[in-house]
Design a protein around this motif. Structure first.
Motif, PDB file in Angstrom:
ATOM      1  N   PHE A  97       0.830  -1.204   0.000  1.00 52.12           N
ATOM      2  CA  PHE A  97       0.000   0.000   0.000  1.00 52.12           C
ATOM      3  C   PHE A  97       0.868   1.261   0.000  1.00 52.12           C
ATOM      4  O   PHE A  97       0.559   2.245  -0.685  1.00 52.12           O
ATOM      5  CB  PHE A  97      -0.935   0.021   1.216  1.00 52.12           C
ATOM      6  N   LEU A 100       2.251   1.674  -3.446  1.00 50.04           N
ATOM      7  CA  LEU A 100       1.179   2.110  -4.334  1.00 50.04           C
ATOM      8  C   LEU A 100       0.892   3.602  -4.148  1.00 50.04           C
ATOM      9  O   LEU A 100       0.781   4.355  -5.127  1.00 50.04           O
ATOM     10  CB  LEU A 100      -0.086   1.296  -4.034  1.00 50.04           C
ATOM     11  N   ASN A 101       0.787   4.036  -2.904  1.00 48.43           N
ATOM     12  CA  ASN A 101       0.475   5.428  -2.612  1.00 48.43           C
ATOM     13  C   ASN A 101       1.595   6.378  -3.023  1.00 48.43           C
ATOM     14  O   ASN A 101       1.358   7.426  -3.636  1.00 48.43           O
ATOM     15  CB  ASN A 101       0.179   5.604  -1.119  1.00 48.43           C
ATOM     16  N   VAL A 107      -4.699   4.040  -6.181  1.00 45.66           N
ATOM     17  CA  VAL A 107      -5.477   3.140  -7.039  1.00 45.66           C
ATOM     18  C   VAL A 107      -6.583   3.944  -7.730  1.00 45.66           C
ATOM     19  O   VAL A 107      -7.226   4.790  -7.107  1.00 45.66           O
ATOM     20  CB  VAL A 107      -6.090   1.986  -6.216  1.00 45.66           C
ATOM     21  N   ILE A 116      -4.703   4.356  -0.246  1.00 47.23           N
ATOM     22  CA  ILE A 116      -5.203   3.288   0.634  1.00 47.23           C
ATOM     23  C   ILE A 116      -4.671   3.531   2.037  1.00 47.23           C
ATOM     24  O   ILE A 116      -3.465   3.731   2.230  1.00 47.23           O
ATOM     25  CB  ILE A 116      -4.746   1.896   0.156  1.00 47.23           C
ATOM     26  N   VAL A 372      -6.357  -4.399  -4.249  1.00 45.50           N
ATOM     27  CA  VAL A 372      -6.309  -3.237  -5.141  1.00 45.50           C
ATOM     28  C   VAL A 372      -6.899  -3.576  -6.504  1.00 45.50           C
ATOM     29  O   VAL A 372      -7.609  -2.766  -7.117  1.00 45.50           O
ATOM     30  CB  VAL A 372      -4.865  -2.718  -5.254  1.00 45.50           C
ATOM     31  N   GLU A 373      -6.638  -4.783  -6.996  1.00 42.45           N
ATOM     32  CA  GLU A 373      -7.223  -5.184  -8.280  1.00 42.45           C
ATOM     33  C   GLU A 373      -8.748  -5.235  -8.196  1.00 42.45           C
ATOM     34  O   GLU A 373      -9.448  -4.845  -9.142  1.00 42.45           O
ATOM     35  CB  GLU A 373      -6.667  -6.551  -8.710  1.00 42.45           C
ATOM     36  N   ARG A 376      -9.959  -1.707  -8.402  1.00 46.36           N
ATOM     37  CA  ARG A 376      -9.850  -1.205  -9.777  1.00 46.36           C
ATOM     38  C   ARG A 376     -10.997  -1.703 -10.650  1.00 46.36           C
ATOM     39  O   ARG A 376     -11.469  -1.001 -11.542  1.00 46.36           O
ATOM     40  CB  ARG A 376      -8.526  -1.662 -10.402  1.00 46.36           C
TER      41      ARG A 376
END
Length: 461
Positions: A97, A100-101, A107, A116, A372-373, A376
């Motif tokens: 996370f 990703l951030n 996301v 997230i 996350v998928e 999405r």
């Protein structure tokens, strides 16, 4: 009680005010199963399309936990005491996370980007405390977060599923292989890539049918639904064969001392040992079998295959079997995989105290990727739409899933994620850092078969 919160702020370029989705997702899919979900200020609907969840009687909290460009999830799991080993899972998904951030801009869901956030509390593997923690984190109305993520333990998830279901709160990627997550009476709860415990029984039964078709088997299980799933699942798998269970011993939930049980099981001199224990009880059982001079064909729970627990067992774990669908970071055959290289780099960067060689950290990273998928793939950012997405995953790859492995869910018939599995066998090479599980044979695909291979009473628990 410790409270942990991970939230990486967004850059100024994307700190724009987010208009919350005010209408429930109606689900614009072609299939026919019904469901629902409502946002704040909206009326929940029955929903439509494959995997839909009926939210017509839900509170108007369908977009709770979405605020200022952030989607908040909460969790509860052991972080202290004898059960703290499970806390390593969270380091995997927290690292993902954060990556990703920080590096991917969060996301994107329905054309908007979100960060997230995850907040958690320590429950010491105590279901009552899990329930208290989730009540505190979610709030009485279930409106303090978007959903619950990766709670550890079968009894722990059962303790919260009724209330979360009544509040229409997603409880997703439950960190347990209980077949009960296939129960459609609880559509707001779904499991993770941990294969159903009944599938473990089926794979071990198939192994024995090949290696020793008239084997006698002794079993060690925990005194709860987790243990019951192993025992009944294995009994179902050997039905009609010449394999015979000669003795079953159980131990209290969360206990680690199993010497008396193992002395009794070893006295049977059974050909095979199904070690359905978890946490410290699992390696302790292996060591005790060794001390008793008992050398059966041995299976260990998929919850026991981490570097930590196998390392405690040491040489006593030599040649034990289990199964997985996640790459073992210690196995050099995966060193060249791009996904493994990214995992190692980012976990070390964002969670430097994590043991990147530990398989449960890899498992945690993988659950984060799949969460996350599912976000999405949501048509709208509402609880209803998100649940429909996670219940209808279609060949989703990612994280450290084994090469050639993907996740498919097809609610209401089959919501089990971990149906492609690999038989593995442990090789002890002098120290935990040099020891790992090797693949045995080909990848096995049970897609769509878990409900048929599982006693209905386990699914409907």
């Amino acid at each position: 009680m410790t409270r942990n919160r991970v939230h990486v702020p967004r850059s100024l370029a994307i700190l724009l005010a987010l208009a919350l989705v005010l209408t429930a997702c109606g689900g614009r899919r072609d299939d026919s199963e019904s469901t629902g979900g409502g946002g704040e200020g909206s009326t929940g609907t029955e929903g439509e399309g494959a995997g839909a969840v009926d939210a017509s009687n839900c509170p108007e909290t369908g977009t709770s936990g979405v605020e200022d460009g952030t989607i908040k999830f909460v969790s509860s799991f052991p972080q202290s005491g004898m059960t703290a080993a499970f806390s390593e899972i969270s380091k995997g998904y927290k690292a993902y996370f954060q990556y990703l951030n920080e590096e991917e801009g969060g996301v994107e869901v329905a054309g908007e980007s979100y960060q997230i956030e995850i907040e958690d509390l320590d429950d010491e593997y105590n279901p009552a405390r899990t329930s208290t923690n989730i009540d505190e984190l979610m709030g009485v109305e279930g409106d303090q977060a978007f959903g619950v993520f990766n709670v550890v333990g079968t009894a722990n998830n059962i303790a919260i599923r009724d209330n979360l279901g009544d509040l229409c709160v997603p409880n997703v990627f439950a960190a347990t292989g209980s077949p009960a997550w296939g129960n459609e009476e609880y559509p707001w709860t779904i499991g993770s890539t941990l294969a159903a415990y009944s599938l473990e029984g089926a794979v071990f039964a198939d192994l024995l049918k090949q290696e020793q078709p008239d084997a006698t088997v002794a079993m060690l299980v925990q005194e709860d639904d987790f243990g019951r799933a192993y025992e009944e699942g294995f009994r179902n798998a050997i039905e009609g064969s010449d394999i015979e269970i000669v003795q079953v011993e159980s131990y209290p939930t969360g206990a680690n001392e199993v010497s008396a049980q193992m002395t009794s099981l070893a006295a049977t001199d059974a050909d095979a040992f199904f070690n359905g224990a978890t946490l410290l009880a699992c390696p302790n059982a292996l060591q005790r079998a060794d001390a008793e001079g008992w050398d059966p064909i041995t299976w260990v729970s998929g919850t026991c295959i981490s570097k930590t627990l196998m390392g405690i067992a040491g040489e006593s774990a030599t040649d034990v079997y289990s199964m997985t669908n996640v790459m073992d970071p210690l196995n050099p055959q995966y060193d060249g995989e791009e996904a493994m290289q990214l995992y190692r780099e980012k976990v070390e960067q964002y969670q430097p105290d994590a043991d990147i060689d530990n398989g449960i950290v890899a498992y945690g990273w993988t659950q984060g990727v799949l969460l996350v998928e599912a976000l999405r793939n949501s048509e709208e950012l509402t609880r209803q739409s998100f649940m429909q997405s996670v219940r209808t995953l279609d060949g989703v790859e990612g994280g450290l899933l084994l090469p050639g492995t993907s996740v498919t869910t097809s609610a209401p018939d089959d919501t089990f994620m971990g149906e492609a599995v690999q038989l593995i066998q442990y090789g002890f090479n002098g120290s935990p850092d040099n020891s790992y599980f090797e693949n045995v044979g080909e990848l096995r695909d049970f897609e769509g078969e878990t409900p048929d291979l599982t006693p209905s009473e386990l699914i409907n628990a």
